[in-house]
Design a protein around this motif. Structure first.
Motif, PDB file in Angstrom:
ATOM      1  N   ALA A  65       0.865  -1.242  -0.088  1.00 46.70           N
ATOM      2  CA  ALA A  65       0.049  -0.143  -0.029  1.00 46.70           C
ATOM      3  C   ALA A  65       0.535   1.232   0.079  1.00 46.70           C
ATOM      4  O   ALA A  65       1.993   1.263   0.525  1.00 46.70           O
ATOM      5  N   ILE A  66       0.408   2.496  -0.740  1.00 46.78           N
ATOM      6  CA  ILE A  66       0.891   3.549  -0.799  1.00 46.78           C
ATOM      7  C   ILE A  66      -0.051   4.706  -0.011  1.00 46.78           C
ATOM      8  O   ILE A  66      -1.199   4.326  -0.161  1.00 46.78           O
ATOM      9  N   VAL A 327      -3.172  -1.032  -2.829  1.00 43.92           N
ATOM     10  CA  VAL A 327      -4.011   0.086  -2.300  1.00 43.92           C
ATOM     11  C   VAL A 327      -3.384   1.456  -2.287  1.00 43.92           C
ATOM     12  O   VAL A 327      -2.317   1.628  -1.691  1.00 43.92           O
ATOM     13  N   ILE A 328      -4.053   2.453  -2.671  1.00 42.30           N
ATOM     14  CA  ILE A 328      -3.502   4.010  -2.840  1.00 42.30           C
ATOM     15  C   ILE A 328      -4.290   4.588  -1.892  1.00 42.30           C
ATOM     16  O   ILE A 328      -5.524   4.647  -2.127  1.00 42.30           O
ATOM     17  N   ASP A 353       0.252   0.973  13.361  1.00 41.25           N
ATOM     18  CA  ASP A 353       0.677  -0.184  12.695  1.00 41.25           C
ATOM     19  C   ASP A 353       0.355  -0.426  11.140  1.00 41.25           C
ATOM     20  O   ASP A 353       1.147  -1.370  10.291  1.00 41.25           O
ATOM     21  N   LEU A 354      -0.547   0.240  10.643  1.00 44.00           N
ATOM     22  CA  LEU A 354      -0.959   0.124   9.048  1.00 44.00           C
ATOM     23  C   LEU A 354      -0.113   1.046   8.708  1.00 44.00           C
ATOM     24  O   LEU A 354       0.631   0.992   7.558  1.00 44.00           O
ATOM     25  N   LEU A 355       0.187   2.330   9.170  1.00 40.38           N
ATOM     26  CA  LEU A 355       1.052   3.445   8.705  1.00 40.38           C
ATOM     27  C   LEU A 355       2.522   2.677   8.451  1.00 40.38           C
ATOM     28  O   LEU A 355       3.090   3.195   7.472  1.00 40.38           O
ATOM     29  N   ASP A 356       2.801   1.945   9.264  1.00 38.88           N
ATOM     30  CA  ASP A 356       4.015   1.358   9.344  1.00 38.88           C
ATOM     31  C   ASP A 356       4.397   0.387   7.982  1.00 38.88           C
ATOM     32  O   ASP A 356       5.188   0.295   7.760  1.00 38.88           O
ATOM     33  N   ARG A 357       3.425   0.074   7.544  1.00 36.85           N
ATOM     34  CA  ARG A 357       3.375  -0.767   6.131  1.00 36.85           C
ATOM     35  C   ARG A 357       3.426   0.070   4.924  1.00 36.85           C
ATOM     36  O   ARG A 357       3.518  -0.622   3.944  1.00 36.85           O
ATOM     37  N   LEU A 359       4.216   2.676   1.928  1.00 32.43           N
ATOM     38  CA  LEU A 359       5.324   3.682   1.253  1.00 32.43           C
ATOM     39  C   LEU A 359       4.630   4.933   1.235  1.00 32.43           C
ATOM     40  O   LEU A 359       3.503   5.120   0.567  1.00 32.43           O
ATOM     41  N   ILE A 360       5.267   6.073   1.536  1.00 29.98           N
ATOM     42  CA  ILE A 360       4.687   7.421   1.633  1.00 29.98           C
ATOM     43  C   ILE A 360       5.336   8.164   0.516  1.00 29.98           C
ATOM     44  O   ILE A 360       6.449   8.200   0.427  1.00 29.98           O
TER      45      ILE A 360
END
Ligand code: ATP
Ligand code: MG
Length: 456
Positions: A65-66, A327-328, A353-357, A359-360
């Motif tokens: 996810a991005i 998922v973007i 924990d979601l933010l951690d996976r 790519l930003i």
């Protein structure tokens, strides 16, 4: 499983504000061209999005996810839509807004699951027995209506199909006549009819009928080679949601009351978890047999801070599954409360924990010259003429408020210009409309200054 009658149901996008965007505008090495494909500036974010496109194409990215993060009006939604354009229409792209999960009729997780499945494609290759050729004759044959009324009904239809090798006349059922009408088939079109199901597919206009003066976007195809009656490999792109919907049964019983209910309300179909599992099993079998191929697409969740803790938890789990699209997410929020909690604050309102996976990808505020370029582009696509000093004034407004606000002023400014008896937008029109409306920041400031005068 029903495959033959599956019609792809693509969600219509709200893209009018982004209609000038045609792609990411990268060169062959993946570097952003300052202004290309409708995008201006924001080079780093565009290049990052280009890498994402490559990863999706090479299927190295399923389940990842991005997050597009940046201030309002910095092109997050624009870049996500440009990514979709780059992927082309064979890769599913399903856009949604976070707040869509709050429907009074459907469970929140159900909305998410449906959109997940809209973002996963399946390419099915089947060898089918077909009649294919250019239509050189199409005659419905009518008889007196058997019901004895005044009307006539079509009893059958005579159609002649021509290929480079020869031609064949077929006598077809009225149901196929309906299918031909639905596809708007005329003499001179190249079509095929599936022998077993009678499904009709119009492939385009025969190029023997191409004229120089054809203005409509018509697809011309060559006269088919080979026999009219033959075996043909047919490729069909559907999403898992298309399969779910086509195989779901209409809700309600068979009694008169519920049938009346169905007449009054649009027919609702029920997609259950059990049905989805069954579809998954069959899909797996198809893939094992080499008949079908999975095409993971993109689920775009704009304004992701609108989701709540329950949906985030569900999302996180869904991302782990083997059948997950890319998922973007996009958000303009900084640190804020996670919805559905009383006191859990987190960057972008997304659980850690979601933010951690994720790519930003960051988007930055535009400088004035980028803004002016974008405003010119928008004016162009909207067919508006605008003076250079008016663009420059709008650019100034954009840097103080947001780009979106400046873009939105174009239409009222055009109206003001018309009232002032001009067709092109001049500086004074911008000044006039600028004094009529407020941007979000100024409005907030006025509220702050006049707190005591408003109800709260
Ligand atoms: N780099 C760009 N090139 C061309 N047009 C752009 C660019 N960035 C934004 N735009 C246009 O400016 C307007 C605002 O941009 P957009 O809606 O993408 O911002 P956003 O970051 O999604 O904002 P928000 O956080 O409020 O959702 C849109 O009409 C968009 O098409
Ligand atoms: Mg946006």
């Amino acid at each position: 499983m029903k495959v033959e009658e599956v019609k792809s149901i693509v969600k219509t996008q709200r893209i009018s504000a982004h209609s000038h965007i045609k792609g990411l505008g990268l060169d062959e090495n993946g570097f952003a061209i300052q202004a290309a494909a409708g995008l201006v500036g924001q080079e780093q974010a565009r290049e990052a999005a280009g890498v994402v496109v490559d990863m999706i194409r090479s299927k190295k990215m399923a389940g990842r996810a991005i997050l597009l993060a940046g201030p309002p009006g910095t092109g997050k939604t624009a870049i996500a839509l440009a990514t979709a354009q780059e992927l082309g229409n064979k890769v599913p792209f399903c856009p949604m807004v976070g707040s869509e999960v709050y429907s009074s009729e459907i469970k929140k997780t159900e909305v998410l699951m449906e959109n997940f499945r809209r973002a996963i494609g399946l390419r099915i290759r089947e060898t089918k027995e077909v009649y294919e050729g250019e239509v050189s004759e199409l005659t419905p044959v009518e008889t007196e209506s058997p019901a004895g009324g005044y009307g006539k009904t079509v009893s059958h239809v005579i159609i002649t199909l021509r290929t480079a090798k020869g031609s064949k006349q077929l006598k077809l059922d009225p149901s196929i006549y309906e299918a031909l009408q639905k596809e708007k088939v005329e003499v001179g079109d190249v079509i095929y009819i599936e022998a077993t199901s009678g499904a009709v597919k119009r492939q385009g206009r025969s190029d023997a009928y191409a004229t120089e003066f054809d203005l409509e976007a018509e697809e011309y195809v060559p006269l088919p080679k080979g026999e009219v009656h033959k075996k043909k490999e047919v490729v069909q792109d559907v999403t898992l949601h298309d399969l779910d919907a086509a195989n779901a049964k209409p809700q309600g019983g068979q009694d008169v009351l519920s049938m009346m209910g169905q007449l009054l309300k649009p027919k609702k179909t029920e997609i259950t978890d059990k049905l989805r599992q069954e579809i998954n099993k069959i899909v797996d079998k198809y893939i094992d047999q080499g008949v079908a191929e999975l095409v993971p697409g993109v689920l775009f969740i704009d304004e992701v801070h609108m989701l709540d803790i329950e949906t985030f938890t569900y999302l996180h789990r869904a991302l782990e599954s083997a059948l997950a699209p890319i998922v973007i997410f996009a958000t303009n929020r900084g640190r804020c409360l996670i919805r559905g909690t009383d006191d859990v604050y987190s960057p972008h309102g997304i659980p850690l924990d979601l933010l951690d996976r994720l790519l930003i990808i960051r988007t930055m505020p535009y400088n004035r010259s980028d803004m002016e370029q974008i405003l010119k582009l928008r004016a162009n696509t909207e067919g508006l003429e605008i003076d250079p000093d008016a663009i420059s004034a709008l650019g100034g407004i954009g840097t103080k408020a947001t780009l979106r606000y400046a873009v939105q002023l174009l239409t009222p400014a055009h109206l003001t210009a018309k009232i002032n008896g001009r067709n092109h937008i001049a500086l004074e029109d911008i000044e006039e409309t600028g004094s009529l409306f407020l941007d979000a920041k100024s409005s907030a400031k006025i509220l702050q200054e006049n707190k005591d005068k408003y109800m709260s």
